[in-house]
Design an enzyme around this catalytic site. Structure first.
Site, PDB file in Angstrom:
ATOM      1  N   GLY A  69       0.791  -1.214   0.000  1.00  0.00           N
ATOM      2  CA  GLY A  69       0.000   0.000   0.000  1.00  0.00           C
ATOM      3  C   GLY A  69       0.827   1.268   0.000  1.00  0.00           C
ATOM      4  O   GLY A  69       0.481   2.249  -0.671  1.00  0.00           O
ATOM      5  N   GLN A 177      -7.479   0.241   3.912  1.00  0.00           N
ATOM      6  CA  GLN A 177      -8.301  -0.312   4.992  1.00  0.00           C
ATOM      7  C   GLN A 177      -9.690  -0.741   4.538  1.00  0.00           C
ATOM      8  O   GLN A 177     -10.390  -1.444   5.273  1.00  0.00           O
ATOM      9  CB  GLN A 177      -8.438   0.709   6.123  1.00  0.00           C
ATOM     10  CG  GLN A 177      -7.209   0.858   6.999  1.00  0.00           C
ATOM     11  CD  GLN A 177      -6.904  -0.394   7.802  1.00  0.00           C
ATOM     12  OE1 GLN A 177      -7.749  -1.265   7.993  1.00  0.00           O
ATOM     13  NE2 GLN A 177      -5.662  -0.503   8.264  1.00  0.00           N
ATOM     14  N   SER A 197      -3.606  -2.854  -0.342  1.00  0.00           N
ATOM     15  CA  SER A 197      -2.485  -3.635   0.188  1.00  0.00           C
ATOM     16  C   SER A 197      -2.933  -5.042   0.524  1.00  0.00           C
ATOM     17  O   SER A 197      -3.922  -5.235   1.247  1.00  0.00           O
ATOM     18  CB  SER A 197      -1.929  -2.953   1.440  1.00  0.00           C
ATOM     19  OG  SER A 197      -0.843  -3.675   1.981  1.00  0.00           O
ATOM     20  N   HIS A 199      -1.853  -7.563   2.465  1.00  0.00           N
ATOM     21  CA  HIS A 199      -1.871  -8.168   3.794  1.00  0.00           C
ATOM     22  C   HIS A 199      -2.997  -7.643   4.681  1.00  0.00           C
ATOM     23  O   HIS A 199      -3.221  -8.157   5.774  1.00  0.00           O
ATOM     24  CB  HIS A 199      -0.521  -7.986   4.500  1.00  0.00           C
ATOM     25  CG  HIS A 199      -0.236  -6.599   4.967  1.00  0.00           C
ATOM     26  ND1 HIS A 199      -0.318  -6.238   6.301  1.00  0.00           N
ATOM     27  CD2 HIS A 199       0.142  -5.492   4.306  1.00  0.00           C
ATOM     28  CE1 HIS A 199       0.013  -4.964   6.431  1.00  0.00           C
ATOM     29  NE2 HIS A 199       0.290  -4.491   5.233  1.00  0.00           N
ATOM     30  N   THR A 235      11.760  -7.141 -10.642  1.00  0.00           N
ATOM     31  CA  THR A 235      11.066  -8.347 -11.078  1.00  0.00           C
ATOM     32  C   THR A 235       9.725  -8.473 -10.366  1.00  0.00           C
ATOM     33  O   THR A 235       9.639  -8.330  -9.147  1.00  0.00           O
ATOM     34  CB  THR A 235      11.926  -9.597 -10.781  1.00  0.00           C
ATOM     35  OG1 THR A 235      13.182  -9.450 -11.442  1.00  0.00           O
ATOM     36  CG2 THR A 235      11.240 -10.864 -11.249  1.00  0.00           C
ATOM     37  N   CYS A 324       2.858   1.871  11.363  1.00  0.00           N
ATOM     38  CA  CYS A 324       3.860   2.816  10.844  1.00  0.00           C
ATOM     39  C   CYS A 324       4.105   3.976  11.802  1.00  0.00           C
ATOM     40  O   CYS A 324       5.054   4.729  11.642  1.00  0.00           O
ATOM     41  CB  CYS A 324       3.421   3.359   9.483  1.00  0.00           C
ATOM     42  SG  CYS A 324       3.339   2.088   8.206  1.00  0.00           S
TER      43      CYS A 324
END
Length: 385
Positions: A69, A177, A197, A199, A235, A324
């Site tokens: 994200g 979220q 994102s 996860h 990659t 974060c």
């Protein structure tokens, strides 16, 4: 340990994990290579792109895979700035944006851009009137987070996007979220760029998606980049993307049932806290403007970090804000954006529910919070005597 920090990250879905393993062993070729192994990986990659295009109901040509994200936020905003449709150097964002957006805005300010940071009202929402008032003739881009990761409020992004369209302003929204928790199709079609994102919806870490409307002639952030049509170098993580796609499909298939279950868990927590009613605050908005799985709150007179450590001692994993932001001495961004300061701001902590959360554990957590609050109240009364 009973886990109540799903807003920070989710465990990898078992089916997604199986797909990751299969893709890693059967589709290991570099998707840019022209041999058969490379072509097989490229075909799998494009089928994943088609699936995210279908889930979001956006054009496939605008879907790009990223490392998460934060990168999707950064590259999405930079892409829009490179494709801005009018002259100007004024940007608008929220005062409680994720650090990946907030720090980018600070960087852009240092480079000469002007940025307006919109505060949150007491209910955790950006007032549309405040946004309209902030718009200037030289406003070229807006970035507003869809779902707040600390208190779970849902910002009026579609309404803001409509105004942006009328003024020729490009708009990006951080949907990290909200993707997989509420339908995003109509919102996705109303913005110029969005970010998600893996996860956060039980996909693997290190995977994400950026959508940038293909009508925009954006320029590569790093000149000469060939992967993802120049959107990012490196990659492509085909196995991770395949696993993320499987997790996204599952998350979308159960959105309505999960919403109802999370609302039930939220109600159960409130009932469990009834004994200390008046001794706690829950931050957020009305039901239709709120993610039910995120509960941002505080216990009167207690620092959030102390509550978090006490809960950890009792076997419950909660947090004091976004991952974060952890380790910083400053209060949670949402508290500051709502004008909450000092000790009151530092009292914030977050509880977030997920797929494996059961009502019995929620009730038990409520009892632990009640005990923590009651003990503190007793100590305070003894000190007064």
């Amino acid at each position: 340990m009973k886990y109540f920090d799903y807003a920070a990250t989710c465990p990898l879905d078992r089916d997604a994990a199986d797909i990751y393993l299969k893709a890693s062993t059967d589709y290991f070729g570099n998707s840019q290579s022209l041999h058969e192994a490379g072509s097989a990986a490229a075909n799998l990659l494009e089928s994943c792109r088609q699936e995210f295009s279908r889930l979001l109901e956006v054009e496939e040509a605008g879907v790009y895979f990223t490392s998460g994200g934060s990168e999707a936020n950064y590259l999405g905003i930079i892409a829009l700035l490179s494709a801005k449709t009018k002259k100007g150097n004024h940007l608008i964002t929220g005062a409680a944006e994720h650090s990946s957006v907030y720090n980018l805005m600070k960087k852009l300010e240092a480079e000469g851009w002007e940025v307006t940071y919109l505060p949150l009202e007491k209910d955790g929402l950006i007032k549309v009137e405040s946004f309209i008032h902030a718009v200037r003739p030289d406003t070229v881009l807006v970035s507003i987070q869809h779902g707040n990761p600390e208190i779970g409020t849902l910002q009026p992004v579609k309404t803001i996007a409509t105004h942006c369209r009328q003024k020729g302003i490009l708009i990006h929204t951080d949907c990290v979220q909200t993707f997989g928790k509420i339908p995003l199709d109509s919102l996705a079609r109303s913005v110029d760029a969005l970010s998600i994102s893996g996860h956060k919806f039980y996909g693997p870490k290190g995977t994400g998606v950026a959508y940038v409307h293909p009508k925009l002639a954006w320029k590569p952030y790093i000149v000469g980049t060939v992967h993802e049509k120049g959107f990012r170098p490196g990659t492509v993580n085909v196995p991770g993307i395949a696993a993320m796609t499987a997790a996204a499909q599952k998350a979308y298939s159960r959105i309505l049932t999960d919403q109802a279950r999370l609302q039930t868990l939220r109600t159960a927590l409130l009932h469990a806290l009834a004994e200390i009613n008046g001794s706690f605050v829950i931050f957020g908005a009305d039901r239709e403007k709120q993610l039910p799985g995120i509960v941002g709150m505080s216990l009167h007179g207690l620092e959030g970090q102390m509550v978090m450590l006490e809960c950890n001692r009792w076997g419950f994993a909660i947090s004091t804000g976004t991952a974060c932001h952890t380790g910083m001495l400053t209060p949670a961004k949402s508290m500051v954006a709502m004008g909450i300061k000092g000790k009151e701001a530092k009292g914030f902590f977050r509880i977030s529910f997920g797929r494996d959360t059961v009502e019995e554990d929620v009730i038990e957590l409520g009892k632990v919070l009640t005990l923590i609050a009651s003990k503190t109240k007793t100590v305070s009364l003894q000190a007064d005597l």
